[in-house]
Design a protein around this motif. Structure first.
Motif, PDB file in Angstrom:
ATOM      1  N   GLN A 261       6.025  10.348  -0.680  1.00 15.84           N
ATOM      2  CA  GLN A 261       5.573  11.655  -0.190  1.00 15.84           C
ATOM      3  C   GLN A 261       5.622  11.722   1.331  1.00 15.84           C
ATOM      4  O   GLN A 261       5.952  12.759   1.917  1.00 15.84           O
ATOM      5  CB  GLN A 261       4.141  11.902  -0.687  1.00 15.84           C
ATOM      6  N   ILE A 262       5.305  10.619   1.982  1.00 15.87           N
ATOM      7  CA  ILE A 262       5.304  10.595   3.449  1.00 15.87           C
ATOM      8  C   ILE A 262       6.730  10.746   3.986  1.00 15.87           C
ATOM      9  O   ILE A 262       6.969  11.470   4.955  1.00 15.87           O
ATOM     10  CB  ILE A 262       4.626   9.309   3.971  1.00 15.87           C
TER      11      ILE A 262
ATOM     12  N   THR B  14       0.613  18.542   2.760  1.00 14.48           N
ATOM     13  CA  THR B  14       0.299  17.930   4.065  1.00 14.48           C
ATOM     14  C   THR B  14       0.990  18.698   5.199  1.00 14.48           C
ATOM     15  O   THR B  14       0.447  18.794   6.297  1.00 14.48           O
ATOM     16  CB  THR B  14       0.689  16.438   4.098  1.00 14.48           C
TER      17      THR B  14
ATOM     18  N   LYS C  53     -10.679   5.184  11.156  1.00 17.57           N
ATOM     19  CA  LYS C  53      -9.948   4.994   9.901  1.00 17.57           C
ATOM     20  C   LYS C  53     -10.695   5.651   8.756  1.00 17.57           C
ATOM     21  O   LYS C  53     -11.922   5.658   8.730  1.00 17.57           O
ATOM     22  CB  LYS C  53      -9.774   3.500   9.625  1.00 17.57           C
ATOM     23  N   GLY C  54      -9.933   6.211   7.827  1.00 20.54           N
ATOM     24  CA  GLY C  54     -10.541   6.902   6.696  1.00 20.54           C
ATOM     25  C   GLY C  54      -9.783   8.190   6.459  1.00 20.54           C
ATOM     26  O   GLY C  54      -8.900   8.542   7.233  1.00 20.54           O
ATOM     27  N   VAL C  55     -10.130   8.859   5.366  1.00 20.36           N
ATOM     28  CA  VAL C  55      -9.419  10.086   5.024  1.00 20.36           C
ATOM     29  C   VAL C  55     -10.422  11.192   4.716  1.00 20.36           C
ATOM     30  O   VAL C  55     -11.346  11.001   3.930  1.00 20.36           O
ATOM     31  CB  VAL C  55      -8.488   9.870   3.807  1.00 20.36           C
TER      32      VAL C  55
ATOM     33  N   ARG D 273     -11.450  14.529   2.909  1.00 18.01           N
ATOM     34  CA  ARG D 273     -11.047  15.079   1.612  1.00 18.01           C
ATOM     35  C   ARG D 273     -11.852  16.316   1.279  1.00 18.01           C
ATOM     36  O   ARG D 273     -13.026  16.429   1.670  1.00 18.01           O
ATOM     37  CB  ARG D 273     -11.319  14.063   0.486  1.00 18.01           C
TER      38      ARG D 273
ATOM     39  N   SER E 179      -6.810  15.833   4.439  1.00 16.31           N
ATOM     40  CA  SER E 179      -5.817  14.841   4.027  1.00 16.31           C
ATOM     41  C   SER E 179      -5.452  13.946   5.200  1.00 16.31           C
ATOM     42  O   SER E 179      -5.739  14.265   6.347  1.00 16.31           O
ATOM     43  CB  SER E 179      -4.543  15.550   3.542  1.00 16.31           C
ATOM     44  N   PHE E 180      -4.811  12.869   4.886  1.00 15.46           N
ATOM     45  CA  PHE E 180      -4.098  12.098   5.887  1.00 15.46           C
ATOM     46  C   PHE E 180      -2.924  12.954   6.344  1.00 15.46           C
ATOM     47  O   PHE E 180      -2.223  13.541   5.520  1.00 15.46           O
ATOM     48  CB  PHE E 180      -3.607  10.799   5.257  1.00 15.46           C
TER      49      PHE E 180
ATOM     50  N   ARG F 249     -18.324   8.742   1.472  1.00 14.85           N
ATOM     51  CA  ARG F 249     -18.920   7.725   0.596  1.00 14.85           C
ATOM     52  C   ARG F 249     -20.196   7.133   1.201  1.00 14.85           C
ATOM     53  O   ARG F 249     -20.377   5.919   1.250  1.00 14.85           O
ATOM     54  CB  ARG F 249     -17.911   6.608   0.314  1.00 14.85           C
TER      55      ARG F 249
ATOM     56  N   VAL G  91      -2.584   5.014   2.543  1.00 13.35           N
ATOM     57  CA  VAL G  91      -2.776   5.249   3.978  1.00 13.35           C
ATOM     58  C   VAL G  91      -4.030   4.566   4.530  1.00 13.35           C
ATOM     59  O   VAL G  91      -4.228   4.495   5.737  1.00 13.35           O
ATOM     60  CB  VAL G  91      -2.836   6.756   4.284  1.00 13.35           C
ATOM     61  N   TYR G  92      -4.878   4.060   3.645  1.00 12.70           N
ATOM     62  CA  TYR G  92      -6.116   3.439   4.121  1.00 12.70           C
ATOM     63  C   TYR G  92      -6.693   2.548   3.027  1.00 12.70           C
ATOM     64  O   TYR G  92      -6.699   2.926   1.853  1.00 12.70           O
ATOM     65  CB  TYR G  92      -7.119   4.532   4.491  1.00 12.70           C
TER      66      TYR G  92
ATOM     67  N   GLU H 278     -10.204   0.258   2.292  1.00 10.98           N
ATOM     68  CA  GLU H 278     -11.534  -0.182   2.721  1.00 10.98           C
ATOM     69  C   GLU H 278     -11.775  -1.520   2.048  1.00 10.98           C
ATOM     70  O   GLU H 278     -11.979  -1.592   0.833  1.00 10.98           O
ATOM     71  CB  GLU H 278     -12.560   0.866   2.274  1.00 10.98           C
TER      72      GLU H 278
ATOM     73  N   VAL I  67     -11.866   0.155  -1.708  1.00  7.71           N
ATOM     74  CA  VAL I  67     -11.357   1.508  -1.936  1.00  7.71           C
ATOM     75  C   VAL I  67      -9.942   1.576  -1.385  1.00  7.71           C
ATOM     76  O   VAL I  67      -9.694   1.100  -0.276  1.00  7.71           O
ATOM     77  CB  VAL I  67     -12.232   2.575  -1.225  1.00  7.71           C
TER      78      VAL I  67
ATOM     79  N   GLU J   8      -6.982   4.371  -0.454  1.00  4.10           N
ATOM     80  CA  GLU J   8      -6.755   5.814  -0.340  1.00  4.10           C
ATOM     81  C   GLU J   8      -5.274   6.071  -0.153  1.00  4.10           C
ATOM     82  O   GLU J   8      -4.645   5.528   0.741  1.00  4.10           O
ATOM     83  CB  GLU J   8      -7.537   6.384   0.847  1.00  4.10           C
ATOM     84  N   SER J   9      -4.744   6.916  -1.009  1.00  2.00           N
ATOM     85  CA  SER J   9      -3.364   7.374  -0.840  1.00  2.00           C
ATOM     86  C   SER J   9      -3.432   8.733  -0.155  1.00  2.00           C
ATOM     87  O   SER J   9      -4.524   9.243   0.124  1.00  2.00           O
ATOM     88  CB  SER J   9      -2.674   7.491  -2.190  1.00  2.00           C
ATOM     89  N   VAL J  10      -2.272   9.317   0.127  1.00  2.00           N
ATOM     90  CA  VAL J  10      -2.290  10.662   0.694  1.00  2.00           C
ATOM     91  C   VAL J  10      -3.041  11.585  -0.259  1.00  2.00           C
ATOM     92  O   VAL J  10      -3.803  12.440   0.146  1.00  2.00           O
ATOM     93  CB  VAL J  10      -0.854  11.190   0.928  1.00  2.00           C
ATOM     94  N   LYS J  11      -2.867  11.351  -1.559  1.00  2.00           N
ATOM     95  CA  LYS J  11      -3.423  12.255  -2.563  1.00  2.00           C
ATOM     96  C   LYS J  11      -4.911  12.075  -2.826  1.00  2.00           C
ATOM     97  O   LYS J  11      -5.628  13.040  -2.989  1.00  2.00           O
ATOM     98  CB  LYS J  11      -2.675  12.064  -3.898  1.00  2.00           C
ATOM     99  N   ALA J  12      -5.368  10.802  -2.945  1.00  2.00           N
ATOM    100  CA  ALA J  12      -6.736  10.597  -3.425  1.00  2.00           C
ATOM    101  C   ALA J  12      -7.289   9.238  -3.031  1.00  2.00           C
ATOM    102  O   ALA J  12      -6.544   8.326  -2.683  1.00  2.00           O
ATOM    103  CB  ALA J  12      -6.756  10.718  -4.948  1.00  2.00           C
ATOM    104  N   ALA J  13      -8.621   9.123  -3.123  1.00  2.00           N
ATOM    105  CA  ALA J  13      -9.297   7.838  -2.914  1.00  2.00           C
ATOM    106  C   ALA J  13      -9.607   7.233  -4.274  1.00  2.00           C
ATOM    107  O   ALA J  13     -10.023   7.939  -5.191  1.00  2.00           O
ATOM    108  CB  ALA J  13     -10.596   8.060  -2.147  1.00  2.00           C
TER     109      ALA J  13
ATOM    110  N   ASN K 214      -5.353  -3.432   6.973  1.00  2.00           N
ATOM    111  CA  ASN K 214      -5.990  -2.529   7.939  1.00  2.00           C
ATOM    112  C   ASN K 214      -4.940  -1.729   8.711  1.00  2.00           C
ATOM    113  O   ASN K 214      -5.118  -0.535   8.967  1.00  2.00           O
ATOM    114  CB  ASN K 214      -6.856  -3.303   8.936  1.00  2.00           C
TER     115      ASN K 214
END
Lengths: 366, 131
Positions: free
Chosen positions: A33-34, A231, A294-296, A298, A316-317, A343, B41-42, B44, B60, B62-67, B86
């Motif tokens: 997808q990227i 995205t 870091k993190g996404v 949502r 989103s990222f 979370r 993409v991430y 944890e 955890v 995480e993809s572009v779509k979901a965690a 990381n």
């Protein structure tokens, strides 16, 4: 029952991962997808958007009808083929759908509305049209392919009949015209999109769609799925109906104030509610967020501000920025230091003006 | 999809466990799982020294779509984490069975290993999911 576009078998043959999207079996990605996202930002990508609904309006009072139906003013449409982005509101000022209106003549307009809202849109439009004697005609015999990216226009132009090329090359932004494609197929070519890149959205008779798709692929246009489309539009600062706004949200609260035309003497549906809301003060605003850690971000995550809690709408990222961005709806007023609950951890985010990305590059301050 | 290595054991939720020397178990997610998630993409990671429980959320991804939570196949103390993730979470997409491992546990109850699926049973699970 899941509906399929005429390109369904083409997507499957390409190995696409298919998902249900608003009742349609659609490709979310073909591979990475990227990479599909980057192909659109850097070169040219194409999306099957045949699930979207094309509706033609015919009748002597078509213009009067649209002056009543939508919040933006079709009076802005002077030249043949010109397009207008607008919301269609209920009496409470809530957004029934967002759509594009094309001016194809004083008695002919074309609407392109969302797939997921098709049934309620058609019911609403038909109900309102009756009083104006306007014919509402869905055009399911059309497919639609969006070709987007810095090289998208050049690649499409190369496929058009020679006599059409100069005219389509000169087509201004947010305007459409008819042209002949490969094998003489009749195309409706619009310089519009949902990615923040230049390009065309092409309406094509369904029986020619596979041939057009293959000609585009042969010209080096990369198939891209709904994942990349999401995205790309988020980076470009464009709303997604159902996620960023719905019938409980007014355009003021969805950063779509620029699409409301409060022109003199025009009584469009929802106008009274919008004017009252503006006079009373809009209580919620939509803002852009950037997460530098870091993190996404949502959909559904809680946003903490000095004035209370808000919520992430689209998040989103962002592949172009290599960090997470989001739209959020938060209480109006000076928000102070804004944090997002991911979370159970509260992470600081920056409030920014969006779009986040335009024409392939991060916008200033992102 | 790449072939499932025969030496691995699996959770039904698509995590793998590789039994190594000295009571250590390396944990990752299957190639099938990374394909379902899409571009990661991430990640944890758990903390070194923390304890994880079999079937409990330990990390955890995480993809572009979901965690998605990563459920530990076995209980024990985390002794090593894959710091590469990381900066390069996509390592899991590229090599889910190898370089894309997530953490290593010192196992506290070897009997838990018997509860996991072997490669053949996991392959069957994935095939049934696909149809």
């Amino acid at each position: 029952m899941t509906e399929k576009t005429v390109l369904n078998a083409t997507h499957r043959a390409l190995g696409a991962r298919m998902v249900d999207f608003g009742g349609w079996d659609m490709p979310i990605n073909y591979g990475s997808q990227i990479e599909e996202h980057h192909a659109v930002r850097r070169d040219a990508g194409m999306f099957d958007v045949s699930h979207m609904t094309v509706v033609d309006l015919h009748g002597a009072r078509s213009k009067d009808f649209l002056r009543h139906l939508v919040a933006n003013s079709v009076e802005k449409l002077k030249a043949h083929g010109k397009a207008l982005y607008t919301c269609m509101l209920n009496e409470q000022g809530g957004v029934i759908d967002d759509l594009i209106v094309y001016f194809l003549g004083d008695e002919h307009y074309r609407l392109v509305v969302n797939a997921a809202t098709r049934a309620k849109d058609l019911a609403w439009i038909e109900k309102q049209a009756a009083a104006f004697g306007v014919e509402v005609k869905e055009r399911p015999e059309f497919a639609m392919i969006a070709v987007q990216g810095p090289n998208a226009r050049a690649k499409v132009l190369g496929l058009l009949h020679e006599v059409d090329r100069p005219r389509i090359e000169k087509l201004g932004k947010f305007a459409a015209a008819a042209a002949q494609g490969p094998h003489g197929m009749p195309l409706f070519v619009a310089r519009t999109g949902y990615t923040g890149e230049d390009g065309f959205e092409i309406i094509v008779p369904a029986n020619h769609a596979v041939a057009l798709w293959e000609a585009l692929a042969a010209a080096g246009v990369v198939p891209a799925g709904l994942g990349a489309r999401d995205t790309l539009r988020l980076e470009a600062g464009m709303n997604l109906y159902g996620q960023d706004m719905d019938e409980t949200v007014s355009p003021w609260e969805a950063n779509l104030g620029w699409t409301i035309a409060l022109d003199e003497g025009r009584d469009f549906i929802g106008r009274a509610a919008l004017e009252k809301q503006k006079a009373d003060g809009v209580k919620r605003v939509m803002v852009g967020l950037v997460l530098d850690e870091k993190g996404v971000l949502r959909h559904g995550q809680k946003v903490l501000t000095a004035n209370g809690e808000g919520e992430i709408l689209s998040g989103s990222f962002a592949p172009t920025l290599e960090k997470a961005v989001a739209f959020a709806r938060i209480p109006a007023g000076e928000p102070g230091a804004v944090r997002v609950d991911i979370r159970g951890r509260e992470l600081p985010v920056r409030l920014v003006k969006y779009p986040f990305v335009r024409d392939g590059k991060p916008c200033e301050g992102i | 999809m790449s072939e499932i290595p025969g030496d691995l054991k699996f959770n039904k939720s698509h995590e793998w466990a590789r039994i190594e020397d000295g009571g250590l178990v390396r944990v990752g997610i299957s190639d099938h799982a990374q394909g379902q998630l899409g571009d990661l993409v991430y990640v944890e990671l758990p903390e070194i020294g923390s304890s994880v429980k079999a079937g409990g959320a330990a990390a955890v991804v995480e993809s572009v779509k979901a965690a998605s939570d990563i459920y530990s196949p076995v209980s024990g103390e985390v002794v090593e984490v894959n710091e590469t993730l990381n900066d390069k979470p996509e390592t899991i997409n590229e090599d889910a069975w190898g370089e894309g491992w997530i953490y290593v546990v010192r196992i506290s109850d070897r009997a838990e290993l018997d509860q996991l699926l072997d490669a053949g049973a996991y392959e069957e699970l994935v095939e049934n999911e696909d149809h």
